[in-house]
Design an enzyme around this catalytic site. Structure first.
Site, PDB file in Angstrom:
ATOM      1  N   HIS A 156      -5.181 -25.332   7.832  1.00 22.86           N
ATOM      2  CA  HIS A 156      -6.444 -25.580   7.147  1.00 22.86           C
ATOM      3  C   HIS A 156      -6.505 -27.042   6.701  1.00 22.86           C
ATOM      4  CE1 HIS A 156      -9.748 -24.141   4.600  1.00 22.86           C
ATOM      5  NE2 HIS A 156      -9.270 -24.907   3.628  1.00 22.86           N
ATOM      6  N   SER A 196     -14.182 -26.470   4.406  1.00 21.36           N
ATOM      7  CA  SER A 196     -13.797 -25.376   3.530  1.00 21.36           C
ATOM      8  C   SER A 196     -14.914 -24.991   2.567  1.00 21.36           C
ATOM      9  CB  SER A 196     -12.510 -25.770   2.804  1.00 21.36           C
ATOM     10  OG  SER A 196     -11.771 -24.623   2.545  1.00 21.36           O
TER      11      SER A 196
HETATM   12  C1  GCU Z   1      -9.665 -21.425  -1.203  1.00 21.62           C
HETATM   13  C2  GCU Z   1     -10.787 -20.435  -1.043  1.00 21.62           C
HETATM   14  C3  GCU Z   1     -11.583 -20.673   0.240  1.00 21.62           C
HETATM   15  C4  GCU Z   1     -12.014 -22.114   0.319  1.00 21.62           C
HETATM   16  C5  GCU Z   1     -10.819 -23.025   0.149  1.00 21.62           C
HETATM   17  C6  GCU Z   1     -11.158 -24.504   0.082  1.00 21.62           C
HETATM   18  O1  GCU Z   1      -8.698 -21.197  -0.243  1.00 21.62           O
HETATM   19  O2  GCU Z   1     -10.235 -19.151  -1.072  1.00 21.62           O
HETATM   20  O3  GCU Z   1     -12.728 -19.841   0.277  1.00 21.62           O
HETATM   21  O4  GCU Z   1     -12.683 -22.349   1.532  1.00 21.62           O
HETATM   22  O5  GCU Z   1     -10.174 -22.729  -1.071  1.00 21.62           O
HETATM   23  O6  GCU Z   1     -12.263 -24.884  -0.238  1.00 21.62           O
HETATM   24  O7  GCU Z   1     -10.240 -25.308   0.324  1.00 21.62           O
END
Ligand code: GCU
Length: 424
Positions: A402, A261
């Site tokens: 995710h 992420s």
């Molecule tokens: C949020 C953000 C993302 C990121 C994510 C994370 O959702 O919007 O851009 O990748 O956090 O790091 O878990």
């Protein structure tokens, strides 16, 4: 009761499309992806066509680097920051004797300010010679990655969040760190809490970040290319490699960086800047990571800089609701890592991160790999779930949300097996 249930159902349908919250300005509609033109990878600013590795490395690559440094992540300061390492623990009988665990405290200082970080390491005992290593940040402290009670809280805990917070409990994120499987396959894994390097807060906590140690430090700077948190995290992962270079158990030709992420974004930027990362893995990195910005699908630039302005440099703000104007895109970030190997992973339920856009970045980085005589993807059609592609670059899309699952790690290790064994 019935009308209550109907109302609730309506509400859920209104606010979620296939599990994704509906947010104003965010599109999950493939038919609304604009007709975008990706900036040319192999055409220089002056129109010269790049046909050789020398031209790429000497002329075009520096131009592409400059886009990311001046307009997205900010410029990484080059000053050397003093650091000392203190071994806090070493246990040769960790994981029922399969691994040696080690915790080392890094103390960075400029003589005035001090930033501390702890690196947690698991090194396989049953190995011939040196070990290949995965380097990766964790989100909630080293102790969140394991139930091992000898693992310390990361230094940043005491100002970012209390270790008693239910989200930050010992072992709370161990599902993302399958140490057992990693050690069984002969890999070492080293991790640090990303907040130790730069606390992830909009308001900064700047005095605790490594940024505060540089001579150019100015917490109020609005310079367009002032580096942000992603830049600092990338810098920190290179400092982990500096430490690994002092260790005789590390195979320096087999260092992979894995980031999930926001850390997938930082891993790509670290890989672009530091050739000591031989394999660069970005998991679910999305907007500002592997996903093509110009698709404007899922999270977009306006949204990311609204919530996370501190991740990027101020110049990036000009592209909010203006992706068409970007003179570069994220496939070029992947290309900067060539001829080293990049692996991008997506989750099919993670529309926010635009799985297709993540795949396409790797596809469109292909011409630079080809320049080196290496293999990019043959087609721009995204593979099915659980059908990984492993060429000189790699990709998979996993079922589910995710996250980092064992499935992801297993594929990362398959990819590293291929490329690390080749370099023997
Ligand atoms: C949020 C953000 C993302 C990121 C994510 C994370 O959702 O919007 O851009 O990748 O956090 O790091 O878990």
């Amino acid at each position: 009761m019935r009308s209550y249930i109907l109302a609730l159902g309506f509400l859920l349908i209104t606010y979620f499309v296939k599990g994704q919250a509906i947010i104003e300005g965010i599109s999950y509609d493939e038919s609304k992806v604009p007709d975008y033109v990706l900036p040319e990878l192999l055409t220089c600013e002056d129109g010269t066509k790049v046909t050789t590795v020398a031209q790429w490395e000497q002329k075009r690559r520096p131009e592409v680097m400059e886009y990311f440094a001046s307009q997205e992540y900010g410029r990484t300061p080059q000053d050397k920051i003093a650091v000392t390492y203190e071994t806090l623990t070493e246990n040769r009988m960790a994981m029922e004797g399969k691994a040696t665990s080690k915790q080392v405290k890094f103390t960075f200082t400029n003589g005035k300010n001090v930033v501390e970080a702890i690196l947690l390491m698991y090194i396989p005992n049953n190995r011939k010679g040196k070990a290949p290593v995965f380097v990766g940040y964790n989100f909630k402290g080293n102790h969140s990655t394991t139930l091992d009670t000898t693992v310390f809280y990361s230094p940043s805990f005491y100002f970012v969040k209390s270790p008693d917070h239910p989200d930050w409990k010992r072992g709370n994120q161990m599902n993302r760190w399958c140490y057992d499987k990693i050690i069984n396959r002969g890999y070492a894994v080293v991790t640090m809490c990303y907040h130790d390097i730069y606390p992830d807060k909009v308001e900064g906590l700047m005095e605790h970040s490594v940024s505060s140690l540089f001579p150019s430090y100015d917490p109020n700077s609005t310079a367009p290319d002032r580096w942000g948190a992603i830049g600092a995290w990338a810098w920190g992962s290179s400092r982990i490699v500096d430490y690994l270079e002092t260790q005789d158990w590390v195979d320096l030709n087999k260092i992979a960086i894995m980031g999930h992420s926001r850390q997938g974004k930082a891993a790509l930027w670290a890989g672009a800047q530091d050739p000591r990362f031989k394999v660069v893995i970005s998991n679910d990195s999305g907007c500002g990571g592997a996903a093509l910005s110009k698709r404007v699908y899922g999270e977009n630039i306006a949204r990311i800089i609204k919530l996370f302005p501190h991740w990027f440099c101020p110049a990036f703000q000009q592209y909010a609701d203006n992706e068409a104007k970007l003179p570069f895109d994220q496939h070029q970030l992947v290309a900067l890592i060539a001829p080293r190997h990049v692996y991008v992973a997506s989750a099919d339920g993670d529309w926010w991160a635009d799985p297709k856009g993540e795949f396409l970045s790797v596809y469109h980085a292909g011409p630079v790999y080809k320049l080196y005589g290496l293999s990019g993807f043959k087609t721009d059609v995204q593979p099915d779930i659980h059908k990984p592609i492993m060429m000189d670059v790699g990709y998979h899309v996993r079922e589910g949300e995710h996250d980092v699952k064992d499935y992801d790690w297993e594929r990362f290790m398959d990819f590293c097996d291929i490329h690390f064994n080749k370099s023997e």
